[in-house]
Design an enzyme around this catalytic site. Structure first.
Site, PDB file in Angstrom:
ATOM      1  N   ASP A  57       5.155 -35.624  20.878  1.00 50.48           N
ATOM      2  CA  ASP A  57       4.188 -36.161  21.835  1.00 50.48           C
ATOM      3  C   ASP A  57       2.972 -35.265  22.018  1.00 50.48           C
ATOM      4  OD1 ASP A  57       6.065 -38.120  22.201  1.00 50.48           O
ATOM      5  OD2 ASP A  57       6.239 -37.865  24.373  1.00 50.48           O
ATOM      6  N   HIS A 111       0.134 -42.886  23.237  1.00 48.68           N
ATOM      7  CA  HIS A 111       0.595 -42.083  24.378  1.00 48.68           C
ATOM      8  C   HIS A 111      -0.509 -41.980  25.429  1.00 48.68           C
ATOM      9  CE1 HIS A 111       3.651 -39.648  26.176  1.00 48.68           C
ATOM     10  NE2 HIS A 111       3.030 -38.484  26.043  1.00 48.68           N
ATOM     11  N   HIS A 163      -3.335 -38.921  29.059  1.00 49.90           N
ATOM     12  CA  HIS A 163      -2.031 -38.479  29.556  1.00 49.90           C
ATOM     13  C   HIS A 163      -1.936 -38.498  31.085  1.00 49.90           C
ATOM     14  CE1 HIS A 163       1.744 -36.177  29.715  1.00 49.90           C
ATOM     15  NE2 HIS A 163       1.867 -36.435  28.422  1.00 49.90           N
ATOM     16  N   HIS A 175       7.298 -31.841  21.317  1.00 50.76           N
ATOM     17  CA  HIS A 175       5.854 -31.888  21.526  1.00 50.76           C
ATOM     18  C   HIS A 175       5.135 -31.085  20.447  1.00 50.76           C
ATOM     19  CE1 HIS A 175       7.567 -32.818  25.496  1.00 50.76           C
ATOM     20  NE2 HIS A 175       6.458 -33.500  25.719  1.00 50.76           N
TER      21      HIS A 175
END
Length: 278
Positions: free
Chosen positions: A98, A149, A153, A243
């Protein structure tokens, strides 16, 4: 780099709210707290090595399947919970990363995946893609899947429906420009889902994908701890969350180099999600 730092600062402000948990209206789910790339306070230590990793807050059933490569799926259904596991035969797992792409860490992760001829799924943030489109081109060339995503964020459960659509839509557009096709998968920042995220994601042609095993690598618990969490949580159908941006991800890079060959030697097939063409 200035844009990257700005993104990290914004995430730090949001992380405190995410830790409390985002409670949606009807159709909403509890927050999966693992998807927090940076935190404003010192993180709690990770669980001891060789201790089985307890998955995040999700307890869902396998929902994913496969279609023929290159098939154009119909519009996905509007779900009331994210997909957690993948269905399929044998010892098959998904590795997901991510918050990227980040030129400091993403290339190293891609290099390791290429070394072992493994495909992974990258849930990218639009404003990171905007500055590093070349990394998405490489992902496309090497057969990786790119998911949405959001643009910046944010904690989506605190936004209006219009803002949520903007975060998703802008990211899908820039991904299509850089990757060659729009994303078919979506992951909510901080794992915070509600009815609007499911509805808007489906309208944009995306399925919601969560995770089964949370490495908690954003807490920088140590390379060995990340490796243990992946290996202890390994099982058929598992989706692993890591990540490749949002902070110092050097431990995540080193951990992948260690656990990837171990998973392959144990007979696991590391692949990418495909939707049923139904």
């Amino acid at each position: 780099m200035q844009k990257d730092q700005s993104l990290t600062r914004r995430r730090a402000l949001l992380a405190g709210a995410a830790a409390v948990g985002a409670v949606g209206t009807a159709g909403a789910l509890a927050v999966g707290l693992g998807d927090g790339p940076t935190r404003p306070v010192a993180p709690a230590p990770g669980p001891p090595a060789h201790r089985p990793l307890r998955p995040s807050a999700y307890r869902l059933q396998p929902l994913t399947g496969y279609d023929a490569p290159g098939a154009t799926p119909r519009r996905p259904p509007v779900r009331s919970e994210p997909i957690l596991r993948m269905s399929g035969r044998g010892r098959t797992m998904l590795l997901t990363f991510d918050d990227g792409p980040d030129p400091r860490y993403t290339p190293d992760i891609l290099d390791t995946l290429a070394k072992y001829d493994v495909r992974a799924t990258f849930f990218v943030c639009g404003e990171m893609v905007d500055y590093h489109k070349d990394l998405l081109s490489r992902m496309a060339d090497e057969g990786h899947v790119v998911g949405n995503h959001t643009w910046s964020h944010p904690l989506l459960t605190g936004l209006t429906r219009r803002r949520i659509r903007s975060e998703m839509e802008r990211t899908s557009e820039v991904v299509e420009q850089a990757y060659g096709e729009p994303p078919r998968w979506f992951r909510a920042p901080y794992g915070a889902w509600n009815r609007a995220t499911f509805q808007l994601g489906a309208e944009l042609g995306m399925e919601p994908l969560a995770w089964t095993v949370d490495t908690l690598d954003w807490t920088t618990p140590g390379t060995g701890t990340i490796v243990d969490r992946v290996e202890d949580g390994a099982a058929p159908g598992v989706v692993v969350l890591s990540h490749d941006a949002g902070g110092d991800r050097s431990q995540s890079v080193r951990a992948l180099r260690a656990y990837l060959p171990e998973l392959l030697d144990s007979g696991y097939h590391l692949t990418v999600p495909r939707r049923r063409n139904v």
